[in-house]
Scaffold this motif. Structure first.
Motif, mmCIF file in Angstrom:
data_model
loop_
_atom_site.group_PDB
_atom_site.id
_atom_site.type_symbol
_atom_site.label_atom_id
_atom_site.label_comp_id
_atom_site.label_asym_id
_atom_site.label_seq_id
_atom_site.Cartn_x
_atom_site.Cartn_y
_atom_site.Cartn_z
ATOM 1 N N ALA A 79 -4.074 7.235 4.683
ATOM 2 C CA ALA A 79 -3.747 6.676 3.373
ATOM 3 C C ALA A 79 -4.403 5.309 3.179
ATOM 4 O O ALA A 79 -4.847 4.977 2.070
ATOM 5 C CB ALA A 79 -2.238 6.554 3.219
ATOM 6 N N LEU A 80 -4.474 4.537 4.233
ATOM 7 C CA LEU A 80 -5.140 3.243 4.133
ATOM 8 C C LEU A 80 -6.622 3.407 3.815
ATOM 9 O O LEU A 80 -7.181 2.653 3.009
ATOM 10 C CB LEU A 80 -4.962 2.453 5.436
ATOM 11 N N ARG A 81 -7.270 4.369 4.429
ATOM 12 C CA ARG A 81 -8.688 4.598 4.138
ATOM 13 C C ARG A 81 -8.883 5.012 2.678
ATOM 14 O O ARG A 81 -9.807 4.525 2.000
ATOM 15 C CB ARG A 81 -9.253 5.653 5.087
ATOM 16 N N GLY A 132 1.299 14.154 2.310
ATOM 17 C CA GLY A 132 1.386 14.666 3.663
ATOM 18 C C GLY A 132 0.473 13.982 4.659
ATOM 19 O O GLY A 132 0.472 14.368 5.830
ATOM 20 N N ILE A 133 -0.332 13.019 4.251
ATOM 21 C CA ILE A 133 -1.204 12.328 5.188
ATOM 22 C C ILE A 133 -0.455 11.164 5.828
ATOM 23 O O ILE A 133 0.588 10.730 5.340
ATOM 24 C CB ILE A 133 -2.484 11.813 4.491
ATOM 25 N N ASP A 134 -1.011 10.664 6.944
ATOM 26 C CA ASP A 134 -0.348 9.570 7.628
ATOM 27 C C ASP A 134 -0.857 8.229 7.107
ATOM 28 O O ASP A 134 -1.755 8.155 6.254
ATOM 29 C CB ASP A 134 -0.515 9.687 9.141
ATOM 30 N N VAL A 135 -0.262 7.161 7.623
ATOM 31 C CA VAL A 135 -0.582 5.808 7.149
ATOM 32 C C VAL A 135 -2.062 5.490 7.324
ATOM 33 O O VAL A 135 -2.702 4.939 6.426
ATOM 34 C CB VAL A 135 0.298 4.777 7.891
ATOM 35 N N GLY A 136 -2.627 5.839 8.473
ATOM 36 C CA GLY A 136 -4.031 5.520 8.716
ATOM 37 C C GLY A 136 -4.950 6.139 7.685
ATOM 38 O O GLY A 136 -5.851 5.465 7.146
ATOM 39 N N ASP A 157 -6.172 -5.669 1.184
ATOM 40 C CA ASP A 157 -5.198 -5.392 0.128
ATOM 41 C C ASP A 157 -4.382 -4.143 0.468
ATOM 42 O O ASP A 157 -3.145 -4.123 0.341
ATOM 43 C CB ASP A 157 -5.904 -5.167 -1.209
ATOM 44 N N ALA A 158 -5.082 -3.088 0.877
ATOM 45 C CA ALA A 158 -4.404 -1.834 1.197
ATOM 46 C C ALA A 158 -3.414 -2.035 2.343
ATOM 47 O O ALA A 158 -2.282 -1.521 2.307
ATOM 48 C CB ALA A 158 -5.426 -0.765 1.556
#
Length: 277
Positions: A10-12, A4-8, A28-29
């Motif tokens: 998830a990248l962190r 349910g989290i957004d891309v930003g 890499d992420a």
């Protein structure tokens, strides 16, 4: 990785996970996320940071955490401004090898007939042909799998009419008898010492046949260099990639075969390309 989290976000989380095994965890992420989104990295950073996260992104992160190379996960690698398909059948093109292409562009005739020995993904040959529109060439490799990848890259880049591929191994007798002669020979041979300690990303995933070359890393140079004279046209040049500590050893092999030798350094200032005339 939380659902349910957004891309930003998830990248962190992915960068934190990958920091345990990668010195380029955030990059890499981002590359993995862009691939999962079907987007370019720049477009993702500009337009998709609040988008939902693709379901398979977590799987991609875990593959990278297990040290699988990014290029194998996403199936491609940029080299000399071009994008090449890569598979486990080929060595992943690296920035250091761009020195070989630049040295060739600086020294070879613009309409050169080119031989790329151990072509792998076709990166050296195709990068040269992309910049020299009157040139044509042949990529040879002992691996059928690599030749399939190289031919696909030639087609993808619109170079199939000027690039042809041939199966041959320089460790077999008579390998060069029917190849003809060339204005330019490119080669990034195996040059890693057999007992060298490599990162798992390389050791466990890239083809050993493209990496290792005996106890000194010189076996393939000893097989290749004495044959170059019969393959080069008058005035032709050969450009060979070398390991950073191999300049004197490989130059010595070349001089024993009658070649004059010059050298180009990579962006890190290390000896990387030997030019044989």
């Amino acid at each position: 990785m939380n659902a349910g989290i957004d891309v930003g976000n998830a990248l962190r989380q992915a960068a934190a996970r990958l920091s345990e095994t990668s010195d380029t965890a955030r990059l890499d992420a981002e590359l993995l996320m862009a691939h999962a989104l079907g987007s370019s990295r720049s477009d993702m950073l500009l337009r998709h940071m609040r988008d939902p996260v693709p379901a398979h992104f977590a799987e991609l992160v875990e593959r990278r955490a297990a040290r699988e190379p990014i290029a194998h996960i996403i199936g491609e690698q940029e080299f000399f401004g071009l994008v090449f398909t890569v598979t486990p059948d080929t060595l992943i093109p690296r920035g250091d090898s761009e020195t070989i292409v630049q040295a060739a562009l600086d020294t070879a005739r613009s309409d050169a007939r080119v031989l790329d020995m151990g072509t792998g993904s076709g990166a050296l040959l195709l990068a040269f042909l992309d910049r020299r529109h009157q040139a044509s060439g042949m990529g040879m490799d002992a691996s059928e799998g690599a030749l399939v990848v190289a031919a696909a890259n030639a087609a993808r880049l619109g170079l199939a009419d000027r690039a042809h591929f041939h199966k041959a191994s320089w460790h077999e007798a008579g390998w060069c008898d029917d190849l003809g002669q060339f204005d330019l020979i490119l080669c990034n041979p195996p040059y890693v010492e057999t007992d060298a300690q490599l990162e798992p990303d390389v050791r466990d995933y890239e083809p050993a046949s493209a990496l290792f070359a005996g106890p000194e890393g010189l076996d393939d140079y000893r097989a290749i260099i004495p044959q170059l004279g019969k393959l080069l046209l008058p005035g032709g040049v050969a450009v060979l990639e070398i390991g950073a500590t191999q300049k004197e050893a490989v130059a010595g092999i070349a001089r024993e075969s009658g070649f004059a030798v010059s050298m180009h350094r990579d962006l890190g200032g290390r000896p990387r390309a030997l030019i044989l005339r």
